[in-house]
Design an enzyme around this catalytic site. Structure first.
Site, mmCIF file in Angstrom:
data_model
loop_
_atom_site.group_PDB
_atom_site.id
_atom_site.type_symbol
_atom_site.label_atom_id
_atom_site.label_comp_id
_atom_site.label_asym_id
_atom_site.label_seq_id
_atom_site.Cartn_x
_atom_site.Cartn_y
_atom_site.Cartn_z
ATOM 1 N N LYS A 95 -16.564 29.004 -33.104
ATOM 2 C CA LYS A 95 -16.918 30.140 -32.165
ATOM 3 C C LYS A 95 -17.103 31.377 -33.190
ATOM 4 O O LYS A 95 -18.020 32.377 -33.035
ATOM 5 C CB LYS A 95 -15.759 30.282 -31.296
ATOM 6 C CG LYS A 95 -15.345 28.998 -30.562
ATOM 7 C CD LYS A 95 -14.312 29.449 -29.563
ATOM 8 C CE LYS A 95 -12.750 29.819 -30.189
ATOM 9 N NZ LYS A 95 -12.139 28.668 -30.816
ATOM 10 N N ARG A 129 -10.431 24.930 -43.907
ATOM 11 C CA ARG A 129 -11.057 26.260 -43.768
ATOM 12 C C ARG A 129 -10.216 27.324 -44.749
ATOM 13 O O ARG A 129 -9.063 27.195 -44.895
ATOM 14 C CB ARG A 129 -10.805 27.036 -42.451
ATOM 15 C CG ARG A 129 -11.161 28.547 -42.325
ATOM 16 C CD ARG A 129 -11.165 29.072 -40.695
ATOM 17 N NE ARG A 129 -10.150 28.676 -40.015
ATOM 18 C CZ ARG A 129 -9.853 28.979 -38.847
ATOM 19 N NH1 ARG A 129 -10.913 29.658 -37.996
ATOM 20 N NH2 ARG A 129 -9.058 28.784 -38.304
ATOM 21 N N ARG A 177 -1.833 24.122 -31.568
ATOM 22 C CA ARG A 177 -2.787 24.737 -31.231
ATOM 23 C C ARG A 177 -3.974 23.766 -30.305
ATOM 24 O O ARG A 177 -4.262 24.161 -29.260
ATOM 25 C CB ARG A 177 -3.744 25.248 -32.372
ATOM 26 C CG ARG A 177 -2.994 26.465 -32.838
ATOM 27 C CD ARG A 177 -3.711 26.832 -34.341
ATOM 28 N NE ARG A 177 -4.842 27.097 -34.303
ATOM 29 C CZ ARG A 177 -5.768 27.366 -35.186
ATOM 30 N NH1 ARG A 177 -5.339 26.754 -36.444
ATOM 31 N NH2 ARG A 177 -7.044 27.842 -35.052
ATOM 32 N N ARG A 209 -5.079 30.204 -43.595
ATOM 33 C CA ARG A 209 -4.464 30.755 -42.400
ATOM 34 C C ARG A 209 -3.204 30.072 -42.293
ATOM 35 O O ARG A 209 -2.983 28.745 -42.403
ATOM 36 C CB ARG A 209 -5.293 30.708 -41.250
ATOM 37 C CG ARG A 209 -6.088 32.076 -40.908
ATOM 38 C CD ARG A 209 -7.107 32.030 -39.797
ATOM 39 N NE ARG A 209 -6.579 31.576 -38.814
ATOM 40 C CZ ARG A 209 -7.365 31.328 -37.612
ATOM 41 N NH1 ARG A 209 -8.636 31.989 -37.564
ATOM 42 N NH2 ARG A 209 -6.788 31.065 -36.611
ATOM 43 N N ARG A 257 -8.336 32.778 -22.419
ATOM 44 C CA ARG A 257 -7.410 31.581 -22.991
ATOM 45 C C ARG A 257 -6.600 31.031 -21.875
ATOM 46 O O ARG A 257 -6.008 30.170 -22.239
ATOM 47 C CB ARG A 257 -6.605 31.855 -24.341
ATOM 48 C CG ARG A 257 -7.265 31.422 -25.382
ATOM 49 C CD ARG A 257 -6.437 31.686 -26.541
ATOM 50 N NE ARG A 257 -6.643 30.886 -27.781
ATOM 51 C CZ ARG A 257 -7.163 31.221 -28.808
ATOM 52 N NH1 ARG A 257 -8.001 32.264 -28.822
ATOM 53 N NH2 ARG A 257 -6.994 30.563 -30.125
HETATM 54 P P1 AP5 Z 1 -14.476 29.065 -37.127
HETATM 55 O O1 AP5 Z 1 -16.123 29.568 -36.778
HETATM 56 O O2 AP5 Z 1 -13.596 29.734 -37.946
HETATM 57 O O3 AP5 Z 1 -13.907 28.403 -35.754
HETATM 58 P P2 AP5 Z 1 -13.216 28.882 -34.478
HETATM 59 O O4 AP5 Z 1 -13.908 28.268 -33.258
HETATM 60 O O5 AP5 Z 1 -13.517 30.569 -34.493
HETATM 61 O O6 AP5 Z 1 -11.824 28.581 -34.953
HETATM 62 P P3 AP5 Z 1 -10.365 29.439 -34.959
HETATM 63 O O7 AP5 Z 1 -9.411 28.777 -35.230
HETATM 64 O O8 AP5 Z 1 -10.343 30.689 -35.469
HETATM 65 O O9 AP5 Z 1 -10.315 29.624 -33.246
HETATM 66 P P4 AP5 Z 1 -9.007 29.857 -32.587
HETATM 67 O O10 AP5 Z 1 -9.372 30.016 -31.172
HETATM 68 O O11 AP5 Z 1 -7.839 28.750 -32.674
HETATM 69 O O12 AP5 Z 1 -8.311 31.008 -33.296
HETATM 70 P P5 AP5 Z 1 -7.982 32.336 -33.120
HETATM 71 O O13 AP5 Z 1 -8.118 33.439 -34.260
HETATM 72 O O14 AP5 Z 1 -9.031 32.931 -31.859
HETATM 73 O O15 AP5 Z 1 -14.695 27.593 -37.935
HETATM 74 C C1 AP5 Z 1 -13.839 26.609 -38.251
HETATM 75 C C2 AP5 Z 1 -14.167 26.121 -39.788
HETATM 76 O O16 AP5 Z 1 -15.329 25.364 -39.592
HETATM 77 C C3 AP5 Z 1 -14.672 27.280 -40.719
HETATM 78 O O17 AP5 Z 1 -13.996 26.873 -42.055
HETATM 79 C C4 AP5 Z 1 -16.172 27.103 -40.599
HETATM 80 O O18 AP5 Z 1 -16.811 27.479 -41.968
HETATM 81 C C5 AP5 Z 1 -16.353 25.726 -40.258
HETATM 82 N N1 AP5 Z 1 -17.329 25.632 -39.546
HETATM 83 C C6 AP5 Z 1 -17.863 26.366 -38.628
HETATM 84 N N2 AP5 Z 1 -18.939 25.890 -37.753
HETATM 85 C C7 AP5 Z 1 -19.365 24.795 -38.637
HETATM 86 C C8 AP5 Z 1 -20.261 23.719 -38.413
HETATM 87 N N3 AP5 Z 1 -21.412 23.850 -37.381
HETATM 88 N N4 AP5 Z 1 -20.106 22.630 -39.084
HETATM 89 C C9 AP5 Z 1 -19.255 22.679 -40.166
HETATM 90 N N5 AP5 Z 1 -18.343 23.496 -40.465
HETATM 91 C C10 AP5 Z 1 -18.258 24.582 -39.552
HETATM 92 O O19 AP5 Z 1 -6.449 32.614 -32.401
HETATM 93 C C11 AP5 Z 1 -5.354 32.426 -33.208
HETATM 94 C C12 AP5 Z 1 -4.304 32.602 -32.668
HETATM 95 O O20 AP5 Z 1 -4.059 33.949 -32.007
HETATM 96 C C13 AP5 Z 1 -3.834 31.781 -31.459
HETATM 97 O O21 AP5 Z 1 -3.347 30.558 -31.775
HETATM 98 C C14 AP5 Z 1 -2.907 32.734 -30.506
HETATM 99 O O22 AP5 Z 1 -1.536 32.639 -31.135
HETATM 100 C C15 AP5 Z 1 -3.693 34.135 -30.892
HETATM 101 N N6 AP5 Z 1 -4.385 34.390 -29.747
HETATM 102 C C16 AP5 Z 1 -5.886 34.668 -29.773
HETATM 103 N N7 AP5 Z 1 -6.321 35.013 -28.713
HETATM 104 C C17 AP5 Z 1 -5.395 34.935 -27.809
HETATM 105 C C18 AP5 Z 1 -5.537 34.874 -26.476
HETATM 106 N N8 AP5 Z 1 -6.518 35.152 -25.659
HETATM 107 N N9 AP5 Z 1 -4.417 34.713 -25.767
HETATM 108 C C19 AP5 Z 1 -3.248 34.446 -26.232
HETATM 109 N N10 AP5 Z 1 -3.029 34.323 -27.611
HETATM 110 C C20 AP5 Z 1 -4.193 34.348 -28.418
#
Ligand code: AP5
Length: 209
Positions: free
Chosen positions: A14, A123, A167, A156, A89
């Site tokens: 994403k 990552r 997660r 991370r 979420r």
């Molecule tokens: P990446 O693009 O980084 O993936 P992502 O979907 O953004 O994954 P995240 O882990 O950042 O999402 P998340 O939702 O768990 O974390 P968030 O920060 O929102 O890609 C992942 C890897 O794959 C990278 O290395 C990239 O290079 C690679 N890649 C990408 N596309 C590729 C492809 N097509 N092919 C091959 N490789 C590829 O949330 C973190 C924490 O914050 C949560 O756990 C929670 O505690 C809190 N939080 C955040 N938002 C909320 C909310 N709304 N409510 C409550 N808690 C929240």
């Protein structure tokens, strides 16, 4: 006006796609994960409250996340739209957003669990400029160093195995039901997120046109 959200499991890509699409559409990319990590790094009371939940892979309470998000979408640069990444979420977050700034398109990133685990465990991020790398699919030119500023890349805390498992379980239980919330309202587009970033990007553009 574009009000778009990317929905999908952790590691679905994403953030990678949101960076590109937000620049193309000239709207801000609002990642609640990035906003919360910035609060934690600045050691604000809100960030300190969020930090423990994030490190272990649990969701930050709705009231905390909503405070951060509502403040951010109220800024002038979001007046003509925004791209949400990682929000909503929970059904409570989706319901609140409907009353504040309803979305016109939600893109659901669909892909199997084994691909997610591989992407998350490989990552690495730059602690200075936040560029995201992947040891398998997008390695830095010099091992362990950011291409842009040479900083030492880090993992991370929530990309370690125990937090990844938490997660994915939290996602299945609490976030996956939102897919039906938006499908029932006719705003959901599902894409196959297993391809290369370019292949996924083409589907994202088609889904948000
Ligand atoms: P990446 O693009 O980084 O993936 P992502 O979907 O953004 O994954 P995240 O882990 O950042 O999402 P998340 O939702 O768990 O974390 P968030 O920060 O929102 O890609 C992942 C890897 O794959 C990278 O290395 C990239 O290079 C690679 N890649 C990408 N596309 C590729 C492809 N097509 N092919 C091959 N490789 C590829 O949330 C973190 C924490 O914050 C949560 O756990 C929670 O505690 C809190 N939080 C955040 N938002 C909320 C909310 N709304 N409510 C409550 N808690 C929240």
């Amino acid at each position: 006006m574009h009000r778009i959200a990317f929905l999908g499991p952790p590691g679905a890509g994403k953030g990678t796609q949101a960076t590109v699409l937000a620049a193309e559409l000239a709207i801000p990319h609002l990642s609640t994960g990035d906003l919360l990590r910035a609060e934690a790094a600045a050691r604000t009371p809100l960030g300190l409250e969020a930090d423990g939940y994030m490190r272990s892979g649990r969701l930050v309470p709705d009231a905390v996340v909503l405070r951060v998000l509502e403040e951010r979408i109220g800024r002038p640069d979001a007046r003509n739209g925004f791209l949400l990444d990682g929000f909503p979420r929970t059904v409570a977050q989706a319901t609140t957003l409907e009353s504040v700034a309803p979305l016109d398109r939600v893109v659901f990133f669909d892909l199997p669990r084994d691909v997610l685990v591989d992407r998350l465990s490989s990552r690495r991020v730059c602690p200075t400029c936040r560029t995201v790398y992947n040891l398998l699919s997008h390695p830095p030119r010099v091992a362990g160093r950011c291409d842009r500023d040479g900083a030492e890349l880090v993992q991370r805390p929530d990309d370690r195995p125990e937090a990844i498992a938490t997660r994915l379980a939290v996602y299945a239980e609490t976030t996956a039901p939102i897919v039906d919330f938006y499908r029932a309202r006719g705003r959901l587009r599902t894409i196959d997120a297993t391809g290369t970033p370019d292949e996924v990007g083409r589907q994202v553009r088609a889904a948000t046109r």
